[in-house]
Design a protein around this motif. Sequence first.
Motif, short mmCIF file in Angstrom:
data_model
loop_
_atom_site.label_atom_id
_atom_site.label_comp_id
_atom_site.label_asym_id
_atom_site.label_seq_id
_atom_site.Cartn_x
_atom_site.Cartn_y
_atom_site.Cartn_z
N PHE A 148 0.73 -1.12 -0.07
CA PHE A 148 0.10 0.14 0.03
C PHE A 148 0.99 1.31 -0.18
N SER A 149 0.34 2.36 -0.48
CA SER A 149 1.08 3.54 -0.65
C SER A 149 0.38 4.83 -0.62
N ASP A 150 1.05 6.13 -0.25
CA ASP A 150 0.26 7.10 -0.53
C ASP A 150 0.49 7.58 -1.80
N GLU A 151 1.49 7.27 -2.74
CA GLU A 151 1.83 7.65 -3.90
C GLU A 151 0.96 6.94 -4.83
N PHE A 152 0.47 7.53 -5.76
CA PHE A 152 -0.58 7.22 -6.72
C PHE A 152 -0.33 7.92 -7.98
N ASP A 153 0.32 7.64 -9.29
CA ASP A 153 0.17 8.43 -10.33
C ASP A 153 0.46 7.34 -11.49
N LEU A 154 0.06 7.84 -12.74
CA LEU A 154 0.29 7.05 -13.91
C LEU A 154 1.57 6.29 -14.11
N ARG A 155 2.61 6.92 -13.79
CA ARG A 155 3.95 5.92 -13.97
C ARG A 155 3.69 4.70 -13.18
N MET A 156 3.47 4.95 -11.83
CA MET A 156 3.46 4.04 -10.89
C MET A 156 2.55 2.63 -11.20
N THR A 157 1.30 3.22 -11.44
CA THR A 157 0.33 2.38 -11.83
C THR A 157 0.56 1.56 -13.07
N LEU A 158 1.30 1.98 -14.28
CA LEU A 158 1.60 1.01 -15.24
C LEU A 158 2.67 0.27 -14.93
N ALA A 159 3.62 0.62 -14.15
CA ALA A 159 4.55 -0.26 -13.49
C ALA A 159 4.06 -1.36 -12.75
N ALA A 160 3.00 -1.00 -12.13
CA ALA A 160 2.45 -2.04 -11.14
C ALA A 160 1.72 -3.13 -11.99
N TYR A 161 0.76 -2.70 -13.09
CA TYR A 161 0.30 -3.73 -13.85
C TYR A 161 1.54 -4.68 -14.71
N CYS A 162 2.56 -3.97 -14.94
CA CYS A 162 3.75 -4.76 -15.77
C CYS A 162 4.27 -5.67 -14.64
N SER A 163 4.16 -5.56 -13.23
CA SER A 163 4.89 -6.38 -12.43
C SER A 163 3.57 -7.52 -11.94
N GLY A 164 2.43 -7.42 -12.44
CA GLY A 164 1.30 -8.32 -12.09
C GLY A 164 0.06 -7.65 -10.97
N ALA A 165 0.30 -6.45 -10.74
CA ALA A 165 -0.31 -5.98 -9.53
C ALA A 165 -1.29 -4.93 -10.14
N PHE A 166 -2.50 -4.58 -9.29
CA PHE A 166 -3.36 -3.34 -9.80
C PHE A 166 -3.58 -2.72 -8.57
N PRO A 167 -4.26 -1.20 -8.62
CA PRO A 167 -4.50 -0.46 -7.53
C PRO A 167 -6.02 -0.69 -7.38
#
Length: 236
Positions: free
Chosen positions: A20-39
Amino acid sequence: MPMQVFGPSETWPSQDLIAFSDEFDLRMTLAAYCSGAFPMPLHEASFEARMGWWSPMRRGVLELDDLRITRSLIKSARRYTTTIDAAFDEVLARCADPARPYGWIDDDIRRVFTEGHREGAVHSVETWDASGQLVGGLYGVSLWGLFAGESMFHDPVRGRDASKVALARLVGELRDRPDGTALLDVQWLTGHLARLGGSEISRVDYLGRLDVALRAPQTAWSGRRLPGDWRMERTA
C-alpha cells in the motif's frame, strides 16, 4: 520478465493485498500492471495509506476461446452497435456511479485512468442502442499483449446484455491479434464472470502468462463502429 516495482514476487505476502502507498500516479500504476499488480483504494481499511496494490493469489482471467455466447445474447446484441474509445469519459463516469453497490472508483482512480487514456494506455469499449444512447461499456489497461479489465456497466432499463456485448467486442479485438498471446485479466473471478466463461489461475501462473504478454506487440485497436453481434459465435 514482469517488472519488480514491489520487489521479487517470491517475497510478496501469501495474500491478495501485497503493498500500500500514499503515492499514486500513472507511472507507478503502469509499472504495477507490468509487475502483476493493480490499484484499488483502501476506503474501508484501517491503513493510513490511500492506495492498496493487489495481486490475487487466485487470478481471474478470461480465456478468449472460453467466452460464453448464448443464443439469447446474440439476439440482444443485434439491437446494438459497439465502438472503442468513442466515449471514455462517460464510460468511466458510469462505472464510477456512487449509487452502484461496492463502488470503489474514487477521484484518484478517475484522475490517473483518464490520464492513462490520454496517453493511449487505457481504452474503453462502448455499446450503443438504436437511438444512439450509451447503454453499456467497459474500460481497462492495454499494455502490449495484456488487457486488464477494470470495470463494466450496463443501463438496467435500456441496456439488457449491453456490458456482455462490450465484452464480446473486446474479445473479438484481442482475437484479431496475429500472435495469439493476448492475456485478458479480470482480476477476481466473480460469479457473473464465471458464467461468462471466466476462470482462475494461480498467481505464479499469471505472472508467467504476463511475461509472455509483455513481450508481444501492442494491440492495434479498431476505431470502427460495428454491429453488436460482430464475430459472435454461439458456444452454449
